[in-house]
Write an enzyme that holds these catalytic residues in place. Structure first.
Site, short mmCIF file in Angstrom:
data_model
loop_
_atom_site.label_atom_id
_atom_site.label_comp_id
_atom_site.label_asym_id
_atom_site.label_seq_id
_atom_site.Cartn_x
_atom_site.Cartn_y
_atom_site.Cartn_z
N CYS A 113 -30.77 -27.79 2.17
CA CYS A 113 -29.82 -28.52 3.01
C CYS A 113 -30.44 -28.60 4.40
CB CYS A 113 -28.46 -27.82 3.06
SG CYS A 113 -27.26 -28.69 4.11
N GLY A 145 -31.47 -35.79 2.02
CA GLY A 145 -31.38 -37.18 1.59
C GLY A 145 -32.11 -38.13 2.51
N CYS A 179 -26.87 -36.28 5.45
CA CYS A 179 -27.56 -35.46 4.46
C CYS A 179 -29.02 -35.40 4.88
CB CYS A 179 -27.41 -36.05 3.06
SG CYS A 179 -28.32 -35.16 1.78
N GLU A 228 -23.51 -36.92 -2.17
CA GLU A 228 -24.16 -35.64 -2.39
C GLU A 228 -23.68 -34.98 -3.67
OE1 GLU A 228 -25.18 -32.79 0.54
OE2 GLU A 228 -24.50 -34.07 2.18
N HIS A 262 -33.21 -36.04 -5.74
CA HIS A 262 -32.70 -37.22 -5.04
C HIS A 262 -33.14 -38.49 -5.75
CE1 HIS A 262 -31.19 -35.42 -1.26
NE2 HIS A 262 -32.09 -34.50 -1.52
#
Length: 275
Positions: free
Chosen positions: A73, A217, A214, A205, A156
């Protein structure tokens, strides 16, 4: 009562607990209950700081709002590094996660730059359910198709679209997250390329749904855009909560620069939440 912090990076918000000095009775169910926005404190990710060992300043354990564990994260990494830096006076902090070590450094203007490690591009590294080219996945839903995939410590898939505002992302996201192509589910990014140095991104997410930002991301979006020749190796990524600057270095590592903030602090009764 257990102290906690409510922190965020560009609105991507976290409940942060400190278990470095004493172990806390955190289970997936308890983390999910605290993350609930109506019956708990509410957050996009539930973070527990644990002791750092073998050169790491801190270990960061990450849980999604459904209690599942995440490997990375980016916005939380900057937040946790800022807490350790405030305690120690360090300008460089090494944050360890289950996916690897993430060095973070303090920059002028209240910004923090995290080395999110190398982008992993192999189908087994994402992971995908079967062997295929990660630059073009045979996946579509309605108006979106042909995503690229990579791992930034978590899986992802990135769709490139002409008009981000026209997409029913809340309808597309759940189905794509749980597609059989992703054995560990996936974070689903929707990207509009504004120009070679500027991307606009919204992420569904894994385990959290729509969020204001994100970090991993954003890293995946830049990497996949550069692989497709849509950008260079550095770009500003604009998310609903604000901007991140992402750079994909020649050695494969991805750098993410952005702010951190503390919304408030408080205490909670862990035993009040079902374990």
């Amino acid at each position: 009562m257990t102290p906690f912090r409510k922190m965020h990076g560009l609105g991507n918000d976290f409940v942060v607990l400190d278990a470095r000095r004493a172990e806390l009775p955190i289970t997936p169910a308890r983390a999910a209950a605290i993350a609930d926005r109506r019956r708990g404190i509410g957050c996009d990710q539930f973070i527990v700081m644990e002791p750092g060992r073998d050169g790491a300043d801190v270990f960061m354990r990450i849980r999604n709002p459904d209690g599942s564990e995440a490997g990375a994260c980016g916005n939380a990494t900057r937040c946790i590094a800022s807490l350790v830096a405030a305690e120690t006076g360090k300008d460089r902090v090494l944050v360890r996660t289950i996916a690897g070590d993430l060095p973070v450094e303090r920059l002028p203007g209240g910004l923090w730059r995290a080395d999110m490690g190398p982008a992993r591009l192999g189908w087994q590294e994402v992971p995908l359910a079967q062997k295929m080219d990660t630059l073009h996945l045979p996946l579509s839903r309605g108006v979106v198709a042909d995503p690229a995939a990579c791992s930034m410590g978590n899986p992802h898939a990135t769709f490139f679209v002409r008009d981000l505002d026209a997409l029913p992302i809340a309808e597309l996201g759940p189905s794509l997250e749980h597609d059989a192509l992703f054995p560990e589910r996936a974070n689903i990014g929707f990207v509009q390329v504004l120009d070679p140095g500027h991307l606009r991104l919204i992420v569904w997410e894994r385990g959290a749904g729509l969020t204001l930002a994100c970090g991993s991301g954003a890293c995946a979006a830049l990497v996949n855009a550069a692989r497709r020749g849509l950008t260079g190796r550095r770009a500003t990524v604009s998310l609903p909560g604000g901007d991140l600057v992402i750079e994909w270095r020649e050695d494969g590592h991805v750098l993410m620069t952005g702010p951190v903030a503390t919304a408030f602090t408080g205490t909670l009764d862990l035993e009040a939440y079902a374990a």
